[in-house]
Enzyme design. Structure first.
Site, PDB file in Angstrom:
ATOM      1  N   SER A 100     -11.688   1.423  -5.529  1.00  0.00           N
ATOM      2  CA  SER A 100     -11.237   1.633  -6.737  1.00  0.00           C
ATOM      3  C   SER A 100     -12.773   1.869  -7.953  1.00  0.00           C
ATOM      4  O   SER A 100     -13.281   1.175  -8.711  1.00  0.00           O
ATOM      5  CB  SER A 100     -10.492   0.467  -7.982  1.00  0.00           C
ATOM      6  OG  SER A 100      -9.515   0.698  -7.359  1.00  0.00           O
ATOM      7  N   SER A 101     -14.046   2.688  -6.969  1.00  0.00           N
ATOM      8  CA  SER A 101     -14.551   2.321  -8.155  1.00  0.00           C
ATOM      9  C   SER A 101     -14.390   3.837  -8.885  1.00  0.00           C
ATOM     10  O   SER A 101     -14.554   3.387  -9.383  1.00  0.00           O
ATOM     11  CB  SER A 101     -15.965   3.525  -7.483  1.00  0.00           C
ATOM     12  OG  SER A 101     -16.034   4.179  -6.739  1.00  0.00           O
ATOM     13  N   GLY A 139     -12.560   2.984  -1.020  1.00  0.00           N
ATOM     14  CA  GLY A 139     -11.346   2.872  -1.255  1.00  0.00           C
ATOM     15  C   GLY A 139     -11.193   0.684  -2.532  1.00  0.00           C
ATOM     16  O   GLY A 139     -10.027   0.523  -2.349  1.00  0.00           O
ATOM     17  N   GLU A 189       0.678  -1.198  -0.017  1.00  0.00           N
ATOM     18  CA  GLU A 189      -0.075  -0.242   0.478  1.00  0.00           C
ATOM     19  C   GLU A 189       0.638   1.326   0.249  1.00  0.00           C
ATOM     20  O   GLU A 189       1.556   1.823   0.783  1.00  0.00           O
ATOM     21  CB  GLU A 189      -1.341  -0.458   1.163  1.00  0.00           C
ATOM     22  CG  GLU A 189      -1.982   0.202   0.755  1.00  0.00           C
ATOM     23  CD  GLU A 189      -2.805  -0.477  -0.336  1.00  0.00           C
ATOM     24  OE1 GLU A 189      -2.980  -0.192  -1.178  1.00  0.00           O
ATOM     25  OE2 GLU A 189      -3.643  -1.261   0.336  1.00  0.00           O
ATOM     26  N   HIS A 190       0.413   2.141  -0.923  1.00  0.00           N
ATOM     27  CA  HIS A 190       0.747   3.394  -0.783  1.00  0.00           C
ATOM     28  C   HIS A 190       2.450   3.240  -1.439  1.00  0.00           C
ATOM     29  O   HIS A 190       3.673   3.823  -1.083  1.00  0.00           O
ATOM     30  CB  HIS A 190       1.248   4.631  -0.038  1.00  0.00           C
ATOM     31  CG  HIS A 190      -0.430   4.966   1.126  1.00  0.00           C
ATOM     32  ND1 HIS A 190      -0.615   5.786   0.172  1.00  0.00           N
ATOM     33  CD2 HIS A 190      -1.246   4.314   1.256  1.00  0.00           C
ATOM     34  CE1 HIS A 190      -1.499   5.995   0.470  1.00  0.00           C
ATOM     35  NE2 HIS A 190      -2.535   5.023   1.075  1.00  0.00           N
ATOM     36  N   ASP A 246       2.721   2.720  -4.584  1.00  0.00           N
ATOM     37  CA  ASP A 246       3.083   1.887  -6.628  1.00  0.00           C
ATOM     38  C   ASP A 246       3.441   3.453  -7.462  1.00  0.00           C
ATOM     39  O   ASP A 246       4.295   3.838  -7.898  1.00  0.00           O
ATOM     40  CB  ASP A 246       1.408   1.672  -7.068  1.00  0.00           C
ATOM     41  CG  ASP A 246       0.537   2.775  -6.413  1.00  0.00           C
ATOM     42  OD1 ASP A 246       0.441   4.079  -5.475  1.00  0.00           O
ATOM     43  OD2 ASP A 246      -0.419   3.355  -7.199  1.00  0.00           O
ATOM     44  N   ASP A 282      -4.462   0.978  -9.702  1.00  0.00           N
ATOM     45  CA  ASP A 282      -6.225   0.209  -9.346  1.00  0.00           C
ATOM     46  C   ASP A 282      -6.244   0.482 -10.983  1.00  0.00           C
ATOM     47  O   ASP A 282      -6.515  -0.902 -11.493  1.00  0.00           O
ATOM     48  CB  ASP A 282      -6.952   1.789  -8.363  1.00  0.00           C
ATOM     49  CG  ASP A 282      -6.050   2.162  -7.567  1.00  0.00           C
ATOM     50  OD1 ASP A 282      -5.715   1.081  -6.891  1.00  0.00           O
ATOM     51  OD2 ASP A 282      -6.893   2.857  -7.355  1.00  0.00           O
TER      52      ASP A 282
HETATM   53  C1  GLA Z   1      -5.421   4.803  -3.814  1.00  0.00           C
HETATM   54  C2  GLA Z   1      -4.688   4.954  -5.229  1.00  0.00           C
HETATM   55  C3  GLA Z   1      -3.645   3.923  -5.839  1.00  0.00           C
HETATM   56  C4  GLA Z   1      -2.666   3.583  -4.628  1.00  0.00           C
HETATM   57  C5  GLA Z   1      -3.489   3.119  -3.708  1.00  0.00           C
HETATM   58  C6  GLA Z   1      -2.233   2.924  -2.425  1.00  0.00           C
HETATM   59  O1  GLA Z   1      -5.653   3.178  -4.289  1.00  0.00           O
HETATM   60  O2  GLA Z   1      -5.804   4.900  -6.525  1.00  0.00           O
HETATM   61  O3  GLA Z   1      -2.613   4.399  -6.686  1.00  0.00           O
HETATM   62  O4  GLA Z   1      -1.637   4.260  -4.657  1.00  0.00           O
HETATM   63  O5  GLA Z   1      -4.420   4.590  -2.991  1.00  0.00           O
HETATM   64  O6  GLA Z   1      -1.770   1.528  -1.823  1.00  0.00           O
END
Ligand code: GLA
Length: 394
Positions: A127-128, A125, A35-36, A38, A173
């Protein structure tokens, strides 16, 4: 919603039932770990979900884009003249941002009508937004016969979010939504986009997504703040190493020189990203070796770091994870996605599922006053066309 009802709604909005629209679908995603990382050029391990966004789309002979959604009572008409204008805080920025990217590539957009219908919990969270972007990009490519690969559509959708929507997100995402594969997680190197499908064989174990249902106010600006903090941390470390992103050094390298980052907050941000990157590598080995217990321990460690080093969790996510981790039969639990509210992901043995939902739901409600929703995730395929039904009776 079944296809017949989607067609009915499409014709209620746009009329002319003699011309059937095409249907496309893009899933949402859940990230297992990483997480965080990318936007720091690191590793991630997401998978596509069974939930997602349907898009019904049809070309028209008028210079307008008509957009509607079954999720909110809203319909708009955008004239096709010059560039698109961003609307404040509005979901139409996702499709318009994608169209803007097509125009920037000199692919001309003709008139069209679009109806979106999604079953991904909103603002959770999962990814809609990437799902709306990718379904639009994929449908436009097909409809306009544009010479763009799936990876180009993924990059273009990320750019739409960065440039048109204004969130400096990484590529995870859009990649997961585009490339997802049934029963597999995507082990992705976000710097090179090299990727490998890793089978998720969770024998007797379910992947449970739990929504805190906490409103994620200001999440986008806090997200952009973290992106900027990481870039600042790099400016200190790049005096010692030839790097442009945090993922380019190992945790051992960082550990020895961390004091060179004078700001304690920035140091913790870097500590999270660099340690999380290593956790993804370890987690992938666990999946290959079917070592689910160790995988769960890495999930727990990931949450701890997101809470203490990266500070993107908050009371609701921490409570939901802490209560989950107390349940016998829970292998691991962590927040998933950007944080600041949204969802957790937990691995739970099938025997413990009912007890998990009941107990965690009850204790979460007692502590936060909020009601969590629970979903058993099915790891599914990425963006695709839905074959038209053989018959349709308006
Ligand atoms: C959101 C962002 C992704 C990623 C995550 C955290 O979903 O769209 O690119 O950074 O947060 O991992």
């Amino acid at each position: 919603m079944d296809h017949q009802s989607l067609f009915d709604l499409f014709f209620q909005h746009f009329g002319k039932p003699e011309q059937l629209p095409a249907i496309y679908f893009a899933p949402g995603r859940v990230n297992l770990i990483g997480e965080h990382t990318d936007y720091n050029g690191g590793f991630v391990l997401p998978c596509a979900l069974q939930y997602g966004t349907y898009l019904l789309i049809r070309q028209v002979n008028e210079p307008v884009i008509r957009l509607a959604s079954t999720n909110v009572d809203f319909q708009t008409e955008v004239p096709l003249s010059g560039s698109f204008t961003r609307m404040e805080n509005h979901w139409v920025n996702y499709p318009l941002g994608v169209m803007d990217q097509f125009q920037q590539r000199k692919i001309s957009i003709g008139g069209m009508e679009l109806l979106f219908s999604g079953d991904i919990p909103n603002n959770a969270g999962l990814s809609s937004s990437a799902s709306i972007e990718m379904v639009t990009a994929f449908a436009l490519k097909e409809l306009l016969d544009a010479d763009l690969s799936l990876v180009e559509l993924i990059k273009l959708s990320q750019k739409a979010e960065n440039q048109f929507v204004g969130v400096n997100c990484g590529i995870m995402d859009q990649f997961a939504v585009g490339m997802g594969e049934k029963a597999h997680a995507i082990f992705l190197n976000c710097k090179t986009l090299e990727n490998k499908m890793v089978p998720v064989l969770l024998d007797g174990i379910s992947m449970v997504v739990a929504n805190t249902n906490k409103q994620r106010g200001l999440a986008d600006s806090k997200y952009n703040e973290r992106v900027a903090e990481c870039q600042l941390a790099v400016t200190y470390l790049s005096k010692l190493f030839d790097i442009s992103q945090l993922s380019e050094i190992s945790f051992m390298q960082f550990y020895k020189v961390q004091e060179q980052i004078p700001d304690e907050v920035l140091r913790r941000r870097a500590r999270h990203v660099i340690s999380e990157n290593q956790r993804v590598l370890n987690a992938v080995s666990c999946l290959w070796n079917n070592n689910i217990l160790e995988f769960g321990a890495l999930m727990n460690a990931s949450h701890e770091s997101l809470r203490d080093n990266y500070e993107v969790t908050g009371f609701e996510l921490d409570t939901l994870v802490a209560e989950a981790q107390k349940i016998h039969g829970v292998v691991g639990s962590r927040m998933t996605g950007a944080g600041f509210g949204g969802c957790t992901v937990s691995l739970v043995t099938n025997e413990a599922l009912d007890h998990f939902r009941e107990e965690v739901g009850k204790r979460y409600h007692e502590k936060t006053g909020l009601t969590a929703d629970f979903y058993v995730a099915e790891v599914s395929d990425g963006v695709r066309i839905i074959p038209l039904p053989q018959t349709y009776t308006p």
